[in-house]
Each structure stands twice: as C-alpha cells, then as structure tokens.
Design an enzyme around this catalytic site. Structure first.
Site, PDB file in Angstrom:
ATOM      1  N   LYS A 165      10.294   2.376   1.619  1.00  0.00           N
ATOM      2  CA  LYS A 165       9.327   1.295   1.763  1.00  0.00           C
ATOM      3  C   LYS A 165       9.889   0.188   2.648  1.00  0.00           C
ATOM      4  CE  LYS A 165       6.701   3.425  -1.207  1.00  0.00           C
ATOM      5  NZ  LYS A 165       5.437   4.063  -0.807  1.00  0.00           N
ATOM      6  N   ASP A 194       7.460   4.078   5.015  1.00  0.00           N
ATOM      7  CA  ASP A 194       6.147   3.678   4.520  1.00  0.00           C
ATOM      8  C   ASP A 194       6.011   2.165   4.600  1.00  0.00           C
ATOM      9  OD1 ASP A 194       3.710   3.426   3.320  1.00  0.00           O
ATOM     10  OD2 ASP A 194       4.275   4.360   1.428  1.00  0.00           O
ATOM     11  N   GLU A 218       4.219   5.693   7.880  1.00  0.00           N
ATOM     12  CA  GLU A 218       3.027   5.710   7.027  1.00  0.00           C
ATOM     13  C   GLU A 218       2.333   4.349   6.985  1.00  0.00           C
ATOM     14  OE1 GLU A 218       1.843   6.493   2.366  1.00  0.00           O
ATOM     15  OE2 GLU A 218       3.654   7.429   3.174  1.00  0.00           O
ATOM     16  N   ASP A 241      -2.855   6.354   4.659  1.00  0.00           N
ATOM     17  CA  ASP A 241      -2.980   6.391   3.212  1.00  0.00           C
ATOM     18  C   ASP A 241      -4.028   5.392   2.737  1.00  0.00           C
ATOM     19  OD1 ASP A 241      -2.627   6.587   0.467  1.00  0.00           O
ATOM     20  OD2 ASP A 241      -0.572   5.865   0.453  1.00  0.00           O
ATOM     21  N   LYS A 265      -5.136  11.474  -2.336  1.00  0.00           N
ATOM     22  CA  LYS A 265      -4.922  10.976  -3.692  1.00  0.00           C
ATOM     23  C   LYS A 265      -6.241  11.003  -4.468  1.00  0.00           C
ATOM     24  CE  LYS A 265      -1.022   8.022  -2.406  1.00  0.00           C
ATOM     25  NZ  LYS A 265      -0.465   6.659  -2.339  1.00  0.00           N
TER      26      LYS A 265
END
Length: 371
Positions: A165, A194, A218, A241, A265
C-alpha cells in the site's frame, strides 16, 4: 423450495493490528460484518456474509447494509432461492443500487443452490476440478523498512504475491518505497503497488515515469477517467479496483483501455451472480483478475474463492484473505485457509461453511415466519 425466513446478525471483527492504506490517510482497526441465514420450507438453510472494509474505503458501511436488508429481505420471502437471476432482478427492482447490501442475500441463495444439488459452488462456476488458489498478502503503508519487514513475515507464511500500500502527495516518499521494495523482493515473488486512489494524475505520472519497476500499479487515481489518462502515459500495467462498481463500469474501463486487469469483489458488485458475469467478461477481453472480497471472515473469503478456483490460470491472479488480518474467527476451523501460500477447496456442497449462530450472538433482525 421457498424462502420462509431471513435472519440477520451484526458481527464486529477487530483487526489483529491497525491497518493503513491510501498513503496512510485511511486507518482501520475493526470492520463491521453482517451475516444472513436464509431458511426454506424444505429445511435447508443458506448463509451469506457482507462486510464493507470500514466506512471510508467505499460508499458502503455495515449499518447501511442492514438498513437496506429491511427492504430487501421481506421481498424475498416466498421466492425460490435457486432462481438466482430472478432473485437478483427482484432485489434490483426493490432497491436500485446499493449492490453491497444485496451481496449476502445473493451468496446465501447460491449456498442453498449448492446444498440442494449436493454440489460445491466452484462446479457451478465452470470447472470440474478447483484450482489451488495462490494467496496475496496485504502490506500496510509504512516506511520502506517497515513494509519490507512485513513482506518478509508474509513470505514466511507462504505468500509469494504481495500488495504493498502506497500513495499520497509526497511522491518522493512513494518513489523511495517502490524502489526499496523492488530491490528487496526475491525473484520468486511478485508485488503490486496499490495506491488506493490516493494520487492525482500529475503525481501518478511523476512517480511511475521515475521508477524502474514494471510491476502492477493498482487504482492510481480516484476516478476511472483519471486512471485511464494515467494508464496511457506510463509503462506499468494498471489494475483497477475501487472505481468499478457495476458491469457498466467494467465495460467503460475496457472501452477506454484504462487497465490490463481488475479486482473482482462480490460484495462491491452485488454478489456472486454479478461477480461471475464480470469475471466472464474479463476472460473474454483478456484481463487478469484478483478475485477476492472487500472484507469479512473466512466465510466471505471462501465464497469468493469458489469463483477464483474456477477461473483459468492465465487470467487468475492471487486472492487476498481478509480473515488472515482478523483477531477473532467467527467460523473457526471452516473454509479455505492458507496452506503455505495456497488454498485448496473441497467437495463440500454450497460455500462449504455453516456458521454456528451461538458464536454470532443474537440476531439483530428476523424477517418472515417459521421455518
């Protein structure tokens, strides 16, 4: 088979340690999960779980999910849970939008279909044998040394794919993180950086055109259009995402050439029915996909892993397991668990997990009559 009753539980799931993402601007210490049990007139029950990752990550939150169930659950009483498309159309008419609130009901109906047919869900999703699923670590934002230490701890547990992250306005700090992690990562392991939508397009271009890394990036920016503009001007492959909430969003991402891969998801898009549609679209356009859920216990993880296990290897990336970050386990000993970096699903019908209501506490709502 008809639905006779739907029971709802609210379960707070504390994390084993505080978790930061999006450059450290978002912090999480517990997540609010909702379990549902759908009972039928034939004595079978199906379970589902919906768990937003807090209330700052997406436009979703636990109390909102349970409020939506006050409208959705009564509409399903008397319906056949095995008619998945009809169930989803009814939910969409009863309450437009709010896909995250529909997910646990959809999953519970899939669980019932599997149990009624004595088949595991992965078989319904298109495979005659479930693939072993690689697991993906999730590395909280920190200093380069802290993040590298967390990656090494994950490696000891079998993880070979990591989600690091990063993100924020300090692009020099992100360049340092990316370069340090790339240099420290063993050749046998992979990393996705990400950003969790924390960069403006300008910062994204400065960082990604400065680093040597060619790993997945991401969700670099807040919106689909911003991320598409970045994707056209950087050498790294882009994974999207948080900006993808519907099939239309995924179609728009493909039309824009905004990404080479996506996160699928179920809780974000409305359940396994719609996640499967998106997965199949991703196969048709050649995307690579991480198939995992937004959060939850081993139940939510396992339900989603059935879809991952039926996805062709060329398109299937590793899956994150939220339950690995939890301090408590409401479904102990059940479901897909990390075994040296892989999860192996079995032949148990449906999702393959039957939560114990005694471990969930008292229901917060019950809709319908007796079973």
């Amino acid at each position: 088979m008809k639905i006779t009753r739907i029971s709802v539980w609210a379960v707070m799931l504390p994390l084993s340690k505080p978790y930061w993402l999006s450059g450290g601007r978002l912090k999480f210490e517990a997540i609010d999960s909702t379990f549902v049990r759908v009972d039928t007139d034939e004595g079978l029950s199906g379970w589902g779980e919906g768990c937003p990752w807090g209330h700052t990550y997406l436009p979703a939150h636990g109390p909102g999910l349970r409020a939506a169930l006050e409208l959705l659950a009564p509409a399903l009483i008397g319906k056949d849970p095995r008619a998945l498309d009809a169930i989803n159309r009814l939910m969409d008419v009863t309450l437009p939008g709010h896909p995250y609130a529909k997910s646990p009901l959809d999953v519970a109906c899939w669980d019932l279909l599997g149990k009624a047919s004595s088949q595991p869900l992965w078989r319904f999703f298109g495979t005659d044998e479930p693939a072993p699923i690689a697991v993906n670590s999730s590395i909280s934002t920190g200093t380069p040394d802290e993040m590298i230490a967390d990656i090494r701890t994950a490696s000891e547990k079998g993880y070979r794919t990591h989600s690091a992250k990063i993100g924020g306005s300090d692009f020099a700090a992100d360049i340092e993180r990316i370069e340090a992690i790339s240099a420290a990562l063993p050749k046998s392991e992979q990393v996705t950086f990400d950003v969790n939508r924390a960069w403006t397009p300008g910062v994204a271009l400065q960082v990604l055109n400065a680093v040597k890394a060619r790993d997945w990036i991401e969700q670099p920016c807040e919106t689909l259009d911003q991320s598409a503009a970045v994707s056209a001007k950087v050498p790294q492959p882009i994974m999207l995402d948080e900006c993808l909430h519907s099939f239309q969003d995924h179609l728009d991402a493909w039309r824009l050439g905004a990404c080479q891969g996506v996160k699928v998801k179920p809780n974000r898009v409305g359940g396994l029915t719609k996640a499967r549609q998106i997965r199949d679209f991703g196969l048709s356009v050649g995307w690579q996909m991480h198939i995992e859920d937004t959060g939850g216990s081993a139940f939510a993880d396992t339900a989603t892993l059935h879809l991952a296990a039926s996805t062709p290897e060329a398109n299937r990336l590793a899956s994150w397991l939220c339950h690995a970050h939890l301090a408590e386990d409401p479904v102990p000993g059940q479901g897909g668990r990390n075994q040296n970096g892989l999860v192996h699903l079995n032949e148990q019908p449906g999702v393959g997990i039957d939560p114990d209501p005694a471990l969930l506490g008292d229901p917060v709502a019950v809709y319908g009559g007796k079973q």
